[in-house]
Design a protein around this motif. Structure first.
Motif, PDB file in Angstrom:
ATOM      1  N   VAL A  86       0.859  -1.179   0.000  1.00  0.00           N
ATOM      2  CA  VAL A  86       0.000   0.000   0.000  1.00  0.00           C
ATOM      3  C   VAL A  86       0.897   1.230   0.000  1.00  0.00           C
ATOM      4  O   VAL A  86       1.790   1.356   0.838  1.00  0.00           O
ATOM      5  N   HIS A  87       0.655   2.130  -0.987  1.00  0.00           N
ATOM      6  CA  HIS A  87       1.441   3.359  -1.117  1.00  0.00           C
ATOM      7  C   HIS A  87       0.531   4.574  -1.105  1.00  0.00           C
ATOM      8  O   HIS A  87      -0.636   4.498  -1.480  1.00  0.00           O
ATOM      9  N   LEU A  88       1.107   5.702  -0.712  1.00  0.00           N
ATOM     10  CA  LEU A  88       0.400   6.968  -0.620  1.00  0.00           C
ATOM     11  C   LEU A  88       0.695   7.827  -1.842  1.00  0.00           C
ATOM     12  O   LEU A  88       1.866   8.032  -2.194  1.00  0.00           O
ATOM     13  N   ASP A  89      -0.367   8.339  -2.479  1.00  0.00           N
ATOM     14  CA  ASP A  89      -0.190   9.291  -3.577  1.00  0.00           C
ATOM     15  C   ASP A  89       0.530  10.531  -3.053  1.00  0.00           C
ATOM     16  O   ASP A  89       0.407  10.880  -1.883  1.00  0.00           O
ATOM     17  N   ASP A  90       1.234  11.201  -3.943  1.00  0.00           N
ATOM     18  CA  ASP A  90       1.964  12.439  -3.629  1.00  0.00           C
ATOM     19  C   ASP A  90       3.063  12.238  -2.599  1.00  0.00           C
ATOM     20  O   ASP A  90       3.440  13.168  -1.882  1.00  0.00           O
ATOM     21  N   ALA A  91       3.597  11.030  -2.519  1.00  0.00           N
ATOM     22  CA  ALA A  91       4.753  10.762  -1.673  1.00  0.00           C
ATOM     23  C   ALA A  91       6.018  11.083  -2.465  1.00  0.00           C
ATOM     24  O   ALA A  91       6.000  11.138  -3.697  1.00  0.00           O
ATOM     25  N   ALA A  92       7.122  11.288  -1.753  1.00  0.00           N
ATOM     26  CA  ALA A  92       8.398  11.580  -2.400  1.00  0.00           C
ATOM     27  C   ALA A  92       9.071  10.320  -2.935  1.00  0.00           C
ATOM     28  O   ALA A  92       9.888  10.387  -3.851  1.00  0.00           O
ATOM     29  N   LEU A  93       8.723   9.171  -2.364  1.00  0.00           N
ATOM     30  CA  LEU A  93       9.344   7.904  -2.752  1.00  0.00           C
ATOM     31  C   LEU A  93       8.414   6.764  -2.388  1.00  0.00           C
ATOM     32  O   LEU A  93       7.779   6.789  -1.329  1.00  0.00           O
ATOM     33  N   TRP A  94       8.326   5.771  -3.262  1.00  0.00           N
ATOM     34  CA  TRP A  94       7.636   4.515  -2.961  1.00  0.00           C
ATOM     35  C   TRP A  94       8.663   3.396  -3.023  1.00  0.00           C
ATOM     36  O   TRP A  94       9.441   3.302  -3.990  1.00  0.00           O
ATOM     37  N   LEU A  95       8.669   2.556  -2.026  1.00  0.00           N
ATOM     38  CA  LEU A  95       9.453   1.325  -2.050  1.00  0.00           C
ATOM     39  C   LEU A  95       8.502   0.163  -1.805  1.00  0.00           C
ATOM     40  O   LEU A  95       7.609   0.253  -0.962  1.00  0.00           O
ATOM     41  N   THR A  96       8.708  -0.901  -2.536  1.00  0.00           N
ATOM     42  CA  THR A  96       7.962  -2.143  -2.305  1.00  0.00           C
ATOM     43  C   THR A  96       8.965  -3.132  -1.747  1.00  0.00           C
ATOM     44  O   THR A  96      10.007  -3.383  -2.374  1.00  0.00           O
ATOM     45  N   CYS A  97       8.668  -3.668  -0.559  1.00  0.00           N
ATOM     46  CA  CYS A  97       9.660  -4.437   0.190  1.00  0.00           C
ATOM     47  C   CYS A  97       9.087  -5.731   0.757  1.00  0.00           C
ATOM     48  O   CYS A  97       7.877  -5.914   0.835  1.00  0.00           O
ATOM     49  N   ARG A  98      10.024  -6.588   1.184  1.00  0.00           N
ATOM     50  CA  ARG A  98       9.710  -7.802   1.942  1.00  0.00           C
ATOM     51  C   ARG A  98      10.659  -7.856   3.130  1.00  0.00           C
ATOM     52  O   ARG A  98      11.793  -7.386   3.046  1.00  0.00           O
ATOM     53  N   VAL A  99      10.196  -8.454   4.232  1.00  0.00           N
ATOM     54  CA  VAL A  99      11.052  -8.562   5.412  1.00  0.00           C
ATOM     55  C   VAL A  99      12.240  -9.455   5.089  1.00  0.00           C
ATOM     56  O   VAL A  99      12.082 -10.574   4.594  1.00  0.00           O
ATOM     57  N   HIS A 100      13.431  -8.944   5.353  1.00  0.00           N
ATOM     58  CA  HIS A 100      14.677  -9.673   5.111  1.00  0.00           C
ATOM     59  C   HIS A 100      15.235 -10.245   6.411  1.00  0.00           C
ATOM     60  O   HIS A 100      15.878 -11.286   6.413  1.00  0.00           O
ATOM     61  N   GLY A 101      14.993  -9.536   7.523  1.00  0.00           N
ATOM     62  CA  GLY A 101      15.470 -10.002   8.818  1.00  0.00           C
ATOM     63  C   GLY A 101      15.166  -8.979   9.892  1.00  0.00           C
ATOM     64  O   GLY A 101      14.774  -7.851   9.601  1.00  0.00           O
ATOM     65  N   GLU A 102      15.334  -9.403  11.132  1.00  0.00           N
ATOM     66  CA  GLU A 102      15.100  -8.524  12.269  1.00  0.00           C
ATOM     67  C   GLU A 102      16.251  -8.666  13.256  1.00  0.00           C
ATOM     68  O   GLU A 102      16.813  -9.746  13.409  1.00  0.00           O
ATOM     69  N   VAL A 103      16.596  -7.547  13.911  1.00  0.00           N
ATOM     70  CA  VAL A 103      17.668  -7.525  14.903  1.00  0.00           C
ATOM     71  C   VAL A 103      17.125  -6.842  16.156  1.00  0.00           C
ATOM     72  O   VAL A 103      16.558  -5.749  16.067  1.00  0.00           O
ATOM     73  N   GLU A 104      17.296  -7.475  17.303  1.00  0.00           N
ATOM     74  CA  GLU A 104      16.869  -6.855  18.556  1.00  0.00           C
ATOM     75  C   GLU A 104      17.743  -5.643  18.838  1.00  0.00           C
ATOM     76  O   GLU A 104      18.958  -5.687  18.650  1.00  0.00           O
ATOM     77  N   GLY A 105      17.116  -4.570  19.289  1.00  0.00           N
ATOM     78  CA  GLY A 105      17.850  -3.353  19.618  1.00  0.00           C
ATOM     79  C   GLY A 105      17.222  -2.658  20.806  1.00  0.00           C
ATOM     80  O   GLY A 105      16.588  -1.618  20.643  1.00  0.00           O
ATOM     81  N   GLY A 106      17.350  -3.221  21.985  1.00  0.00           N
ATOM     82  CA  GLY A 106      16.783  -2.614  23.185  1.00  0.00           C
ATOM     83  C   GLY A 106      15.273  -2.658  23.158  1.00  0.00           C
ATOM     84  O   GLY A 106      14.680  -3.717  22.970  1.00  0.00           O
ATOM     85  N   ASP A 107      14.638  -1.481  23.299  1.00  0.00           N
ATOM     86  CA  ASP A 107      13.175  -1.441  23.311  1.00  0.00           C
ATOM     87  C   ASP A 107      12.582  -1.358  21.910  1.00  0.00           C
ATOM     88  O   ASP A 107      11.378  -1.193  21.749  1.00  0.00           O
ATOM     89  N   HIS A 108      13.422  -1.479  20.894  1.00  0.00           N
ATOM     90  CA  HIS A 108      12.990  -1.489  19.494  1.00  0.00           C
ATOM     91  C   HIS A 108      13.558  -2.716  18.774  1.00  0.00           C
ATOM     92  O   HIS A 108      14.499  -3.343  19.242  1.00  0.00           O
ATOM     93  N   THR A 109      12.959  -3.006  17.631  1.00  0.00           N
ATOM     94  CA  THR A 109      13.468  -4.030  16.728  1.00  0.00           C
ATOM     95  C   THR A 109      13.862  -3.339  15.433  1.00  0.00           C
ATOM     96  O   THR A 109      13.084  -2.539  14.895  1.00  0.00           O
ATOM     97  N   ILE A 110      15.063  -3.620  14.962  1.00  0.00           N
ATOM     98  CA  ILE A 110      15.531  -3.082  13.688  1.00  0.00           C
ATOM     99  C   ILE A 110      15.125  -4.088  12.618  1.00  0.00           C
ATOM    100  O   ILE A 110      15.506  -5.258  12.682  1.00  0.00           O
ATOM    101  N   VAL A 111      14.334  -3.623  11.676  1.00  0.00           N
ATOM    102  CA  VAL A 111      13.803  -4.497  10.632  1.00  0.00           C
ATOM    103  C   VAL A 111      14.524  -4.200   9.322  1.00  0.00           C
ATOM    104  O   VAL A 111      14.490  -3.068   8.831  1.00  0.00           O
ATOM    105  N   LEU A 112      15.194  -5.208   8.782  1.00  0.00           N
ATOM    106  CA  LEU A 112      15.815  -5.087   7.462  1.00  0.00           C
ATOM    107  C   LEU A 112      14.781  -5.490   6.422  1.00  0.00           C
ATOM    108  O   LEU A 112      14.146  -6.545   6.541  1.00  0.00           O
ATOM    109  N   LEU A 113      14.629  -4.646   5.415  1.00  0.00           N
ATOM    110  CA  LEU A 113      13.660  -4.885   4.350  1.00  0.00           C
ATOM    111  C   LEU A 113      14.370  -4.980   3.010  1.00  0.00           C
ATOM    112  O   LEU A 113      15.161  -4.095   2.663  1.00  0.00           O
ATOM    113  N   ALA A 114      14.099  -6.046   2.272  1.00  0.00           N
ATOM    114  CA  ALA A 114      14.625  -6.199   0.919  1.00  0.00           C
ATOM    115  C   ALA A 114      13.732  -5.409  -0.031  1.00  0.00           C
ATOM    116  O   ALA A 114      12.497  -5.548   0.002  1.00  0.00           O
ATOM    117  N   VAL A 115      14.336  -4.578  -0.868  1.00  0.00           N
ATOM    118  CA  VAL A 115      13.588  -3.718  -1.781  1.00  0.00           C
ATOM    119  C   VAL A 115      13.372  -4.447  -3.108  1.00  0.00           C
ATOM    120  O   VAL A 115      14.332  -4.821  -3.785  1.00  0.00           O
TER     121      VAL A 115
END
Length: 165
Positions: free
Chosen positions: A112-141
Motif C-alpha cells: 500500500v502506497h500513498l499518492d503524492d509521496a516523495a518515494l515509494w518502495l515495495t519491500c519484503r522482510v529480510h530479517g530482524e535484529v533486537e535493539g533494546g526497546d525497538h526491533t531493527i527491521v531489514l527490508l529487501a527492496v
C-alpha cells in the motif's frame, strides 16, 4: 536520586537530543491477513545496501501494528511529502481509521502506497535484529519509484517542517 529517576531523566534528555536530528516520515503499509489495510508511521528509516538492495526501519517492541505488517509479505513504504502531516498523525494514532486521510493505492501483491509521496518502495522482510526497546527491521527492496518533484515532510524537534529552497 533513585536509579529509576536517573534513568527517566536520561531517557527524557535522550528523547530531546535525538529529536535534534531531522528525519523524514515514512508510511509503512500493506494489506493484512484479514484483507484490510494496516499501517503505521516511522521516522527511523535508513538505506542500508545497494547490493542486495536493503533498507531498515526501527519499530517499538510494543507496537501492535508491526506483527500484522510483518505477516503481510509485501510491504509498501512511502516517504511522506510536504502536506502529509495529517496522514502522519493518523498513521501514528492508536485509535481511529489510519487511512482516513490521503489517497492510497494497493499494488498487485498487497503493498500500500500513498499518492503524492516523495518515494515509494515495495519491500519484503529480510530479517530482524533486537535493539533494546525497538526491533531493527531489514527490508529487501523489490521496487522503487522516486518522485523528485515532491518535497519530503521533515520531523525535527518534535515538529513537522519543510525543506526550504
Amino acid at each position: 536520586m533513585t536509579s529509576d529517576l536517573i534513568e527517566e531523566e536520561l531517557a527524557l534528555r535522550l528523547r530531546k537530543a535525538f529529536s535534534a536530528f531531522p528525519t523524514g516520515v515514512v508510511a509503512v503499509c500493506a494489506i493484512g491477513e484479514d484483507g484490510h489495510r494496516v499501517g503505521m508511521a516511522v521516522n527511523s528509516f535508513t538505506s542500508i545496501s545497494l547490493d542486495p538492495p536493503l533498507v531498515a526501519i526501527s519499530v517499538a517492541n510494543t507496537s501492535r501494528t508491526w506483527p500484522a505488517l510483518a505477516r503481510a509479505g509485501v510491504i509498501g513504504l512511502s516517504v511522506l511529502g510536504n502536506g502529509h502531516e495529517e496522514v502522519s498523525r493518523r498513521l501514528a494514532a492508536r485509535e481511529g481509521d489510519r487511512f482516513d486521510s490521503g489517497a492510497w493505492r494497493v499494488g498487485d501483491e498487497g503493498a500500500v502506497h500513498l499518492d503524492d509521496a516523495a518515494l515509494w518502495l515495495t519491500c519484503r522482510v529480510h530479517g530482524e535484529v533486537e535493539g533494546g526497546d525497538h526491533t531493527i527491521v531489514l527490508l529487501a527492496v523489490d521496487d522503487a519509484r522516486f518522485f523528485p518533484e515532491i518535497e519530503p515532510l521533515v520531523f525535527h524537534h518534535s515538529r513537522y517542517r519543510t525543506i526550504g529552497a
